[in-house]
Design a protein around this motif. Structure first.
Motif, PDB file in Angstrom:
ATOM      1  N   ASN A  48      -3.741   9.998 -16.049  1.00 18.65           N
ATOM      2  CA  ASN A  48      -2.473   9.259 -16.173  1.00 18.65           C
ATOM      3  C   ASN A  48      -1.314  10.152 -16.591  1.00 18.65           C
ATOM      4  O   ASN A  48      -0.166   9.838 -16.309  1.00 18.65           O
ATOM      5  CB  ASN A  48      -2.624   8.105 -17.167  1.00 18.65           C
ATOM      6  CG  ASN A  48      -3.462   6.984 -16.608  1.00 18.65           C
ATOM      7  OD1 ASN A  48      -3.616   6.836 -15.402  1.00 18.65           O
ATOM      8  ND2 ASN A  48      -4.049   6.201 -17.496  1.00 18.65           N
ATOM      9  N   PRO A 104       2.771  12.812 -10.288  1.00 16.89           N
ATOM     10  CA  PRO A 104       2.542  12.443  -8.888  1.00 16.89           C
ATOM     11  C   PRO A 104       1.921  13.542  -8.018  1.00 16.89           C
ATOM     12  O   PRO A 104       1.287  13.225  -7.016  1.00 16.89           O
ATOM     13  CB  PRO A 104       3.935  12.075  -8.372  1.00 16.89           C
ATOM     14  CG  PRO A 104       4.890  12.704  -9.325  1.00 16.89           C
ATOM     15  CD  PRO A 104       4.182  12.803 -10.645  1.00 16.89           C
ATOM     16  N   GLN A 156      -1.905  12.926  -7.476  1.00 17.99           N
ATOM     17  CA  GLN A 156      -2.434  11.653  -6.986  1.00 17.99           C
ATOM     18  C   GLN A 156      -3.579  11.862  -6.004  1.00 17.99           C
ATOM     19  O   GLN A 156      -4.546  11.102  -5.997  1.00 17.99           O
ATOM     20  CB  GLN A 156      -1.334  10.837  -6.310  1.00 17.99           C
ATOM     21  CG  GLN A 156      -0.344  10.255  -7.272  1.00 17.99           C
ATOM     22  CD  GLN A 156       0.766   9.502  -6.563  1.00 17.99           C
ATOM     23  OE1 GLN A 156       0.922   9.580  -5.347  1.00 17.99           O
ATOM     24  NE2 GLN A 156       1.566   8.777  -7.323  1.00 17.99           N
ATOM     25  N   GLU A 157      -3.463  12.895  -5.188  1.00 20.51           N
ATOM     26  CA  GLU A 157      -4.473  13.176  -4.165  1.00 20.51           C
ATOM     27  C   GLU A 157      -5.856  13.415  -4.773  1.00 20.51           C
ATOM     28  O   GLU A 157      -6.860  13.004  -4.211  1.00 20.51           O
ATOM     29  CB  GLU A 157      -4.035  14.408  -3.368  1.00 20.51           C
ATOM     30  CG  GLU A 157      -4.939  14.794  -2.238  1.00 20.51           C
ATOM     31  CD  GLU A 157      -4.388  16.004  -1.496  1.00 20.51           C
ATOM     32  OE1 GLU A 157      -5.183  16.928  -1.261  1.00 20.51           O
ATOM     33  OE2 GLU A 157      -3.192  16.024  -1.169  1.00 20.51           O
ATOM     34  N   ALA A 170      -7.161   9.962  -7.430  1.00 23.44           N
ATOM     35  CA  ALA A 170      -7.758   8.748  -6.856  1.00 23.44           C
ATOM     36  C   ALA A 170      -9.276   8.856  -6.720  1.00 23.44           C
ATOM     37  O   ALA A 170      -9.999   7.959  -7.187  1.00 23.44           O
ATOM     38  CB  ALA A 170      -7.104   8.426  -5.518  1.00 23.44           C
TER      39      ALA A 170
END
Length: 103
Positions: free
Chosen positions: A40, A44, A47-48, A51
């Motif tokens: 968290n 950004p 993100q890849e 996830a």
């Protein structure tokens, strides 16, 4: 805690220090919670990789997360350097076009 401009190793070191301090007061943090906390705070660009880590059935140990995230940061830096090199190459004038001094 957010990563901000820190490198991944610096960010993870800060997180680990905080987790260790919390453990001293007899409130250890589980691997699942630690992983989510770390993910968290990454931002950004991660993100890849975040996830698939979030959807794993088995928790990652901190060392495993560390290795994956440092590797991903290295990959992102390589992509950035490659992209910058392509821009420089694309914008480099290869010769003059047009006519000079023609009458």
């Amino acid at each position: 805690m957010q990563r901000g401009n820190r490198s991944v190793p610096d960010y993870l070191h800060a997180v680990k220090a905080l987790v260790d301090e919390i453990a001293v007061i007899d409130h250890p943090i589980s691997d699942d919670d630690l992983t989510l906390y770390v993910l968290n705070g990454l931002g950004p660009n991660f993100q890849e990789i975040a996830a698939p880590i979030r959807t794993r059935e088995k928790s990652l140990l901190f060392k495993e997360s560390h290795d994956l995230l440092v590797g991903h940061e290295s990959y992102l830096r390589h992509l950035e350097a490659t992209t910058q090199q392509q821009v420089i190459t694309t914008n480099y004038p290869k010769g003059r076009t047009g006519s000079q001094g023609s009458t």
